[in-house]
Scaffold this motif. Structure first.
Motif, PDB file in Angstrom:
ATOM      1  N   GLY A  33     -13.638  91.679  33.780  1.00 36.61           N
ATOM      2  CA  GLY A  33     -14.285  92.765  33.061  1.00 36.61           C
ATOM      3  C   GLY A  33     -14.943  93.737  34.040  1.00 36.61           C
ATOM      4  O   GLY A  33     -14.875  93.564  35.258  1.00 36.61           O
ATOM      5  N   PHE A  34     -15.602  94.730  33.489  1.00 37.00           N
ATOM      6  CA  PHE A  34     -16.199  95.762  34.333  1.00 37.00           C
ATOM      7  C   PHE A  34     -17.497  95.316  34.992  1.00 37.00           C
ATOM      8  O   PHE A  34     -18.097  96.061  35.760  1.00 37.00           O
ATOM      9  N   SER A  35     -17.906  94.086  34.731  1.00 37.46           N
ATOM     10  CA  SER A  35     -19.072  93.558  35.432  1.00 37.46           C
ATOM     11  C   SER A  35     -18.709  93.107  36.848  1.00 37.46           C
ATOM     12  O   SER A  35     -19.596  92.824  37.650  1.00 37.46           O
ATOM     13  N   ILE A  59      -9.008  97.230  27.618  1.00 36.44           N
ATOM     14  CA  ILE A  59     -10.386  96.897  28.001  1.00 36.44           C
ATOM     15  C   ILE A  59     -11.194  98.182  28.171  1.00 36.44           C
ATOM     16  O   ILE A  59     -12.324  98.282  27.696  1.00 36.44           O
ATOM     17  N   PHE A  60     -10.622  99.158  28.835  1.00 32.08           N
ATOM     18  CA  PHE A  60     -11.315 100.433  29.042  1.00 32.08           C
ATOM     19  C   PHE A  60     -11.642 101.088  27.704  1.00 32.08           C
ATOM     20  O   PHE A  60     -12.772 101.504  27.455  1.00 32.08           O
ATOM     21  N   THR A  82     -11.973  99.916  24.751  1.00 30.16           N
ATOM     22  CA  THR A  82     -12.824  99.179  23.820  1.00 30.16           C
ATOM     23  C   THR A  82     -14.145  98.728  24.435  1.00 30.16           C
ATOM     24  O   THR A  82     -14.942  98.095  23.755  1.00 30.16           O
ATOM     25  N   SER A  83     -14.389  99.088  25.671  1.00 29.41           N
ATOM     26  CA  SER A  83     -15.591  98.632  26.364  1.00 29.41           C
ATOM     27  C   SER A  83     -16.839  99.384  25.907  1.00 29.41           C
ATOM     28  O   SER A  83     -16.926 100.603  26.060  1.00 29.41           O
ATOM     29  N   TYR A 138     -19.603  99.260  27.398  1.00 26.05           N
ATOM     30  CA  TYR A 138     -20.176  99.757  28.650  1.00 26.05           C
ATOM     31  C   TYR A 138     -19.581 101.120  29.004  1.00 26.05           C
ATOM     32  O   TYR A 138     -20.300 102.063  29.314  1.00 26.05           O
ATOM     33  N   ILE A 139     -18.277 101.235  28.930  1.00 25.10           N
ATOM     34  CA  ILE A 139     -17.618 102.496  29.270  1.00 25.10           C
ATOM     35  C   ILE A 139     -18.004 103.579  28.275  1.00 25.10           C
ATOM     36  O   ILE A 139     -18.265 104.715  28.640  1.00 25.10           O
TER      37      ILE A 139
END
Length: 188
Positions: free
Chosen positions: A22-24, A103-104, A106-107, A109-110
């Motif tokens: 993930g983006f973490s 992922i991008f 639906t994130s 965070y993004i």
């Protein structure tokens, strides 16, 4: 086989890393995966989020280049079937890239940090507007139809990827999936 430049190596490893963690995932995780110094990473990107967005744009424009053609006197249905089929097939044959895109998109965070990446919507939105203006699609807001189109291609790819032979399933069942989509958006 041509040697990948450093930026291409970063892209390739970033896709794998972000799909896995993930983006973490940290910049340290990324430079360890690529095998570069931290300064090299910062030579190309000011911050991790810049890489995340640039990678998404790169993938979306790659799909546009490889899968989207100009109208050539076909009906809107024929054109959409052809283009969406190419996009879904691209997703199936590039599952890591596809998963990164999902992922991008639906994130949370993004969405909070970046928001939408409007330049990746310009060409699809123009294409949708053409079809709406020609009466080929229902007169819903073009942006809504474009997001529905995006959702269809992602859902179809996920469906086909759930089978042991996704390409075979795609070849056998894409027409059915497309019919389900088309019945919802066509103007006829």
């Amino acid at each position: 086989m041509p040697k990948l430049c450093t930026k291409d190596k970063i892209y390739k490893q970033a896709i794998r890393l972000f799909v896995k963690k993930g983006f973490s995932a940290s910049v340290n995780d990324l430079i360890a995966a690529v095998g570069i110094a931290k300064g090299t990473f910062y030579h190309y990107f000011k911050r991790k989020e810049d890489l995340i967005v640039e990678l998404y744009k790169t993938l979306m424009f790659e799909i546009e280049r490889e899968c989207v053609s100009e109208y050539d006197n076909e009906t809107a249905r024929e054109y959409s079937f052809m283009v969406f089929g190419e996009i879904v097939k691209w997703f199936i044959t590039h599952p890591d890239r596809f998963n990164y895109i999902v992922i991008f998109e639906t994130s949370p965070y993004i969405k909070k940090v970046v928001g939408r990446v409007d330049e990746t919507l310009q060409a699809p939105l123009q294409n949708t507007m053409k079809k709406v203006n020609m009466g080929m699609l229902k007169a819903y807001p073009p942006e809504m139809i474009t997001f529905f189109d995006f959702s269809f291609t992602r859902a179809a790819a996920n469906y086909f990827l759930s089978f042991s032979d996704p390409l075979k399933c795609f070849e056998q069942n894409f027409q059915l999936a497309f019919d389900l989509y088309w019945d919802g958006v066509s103007g006829n």
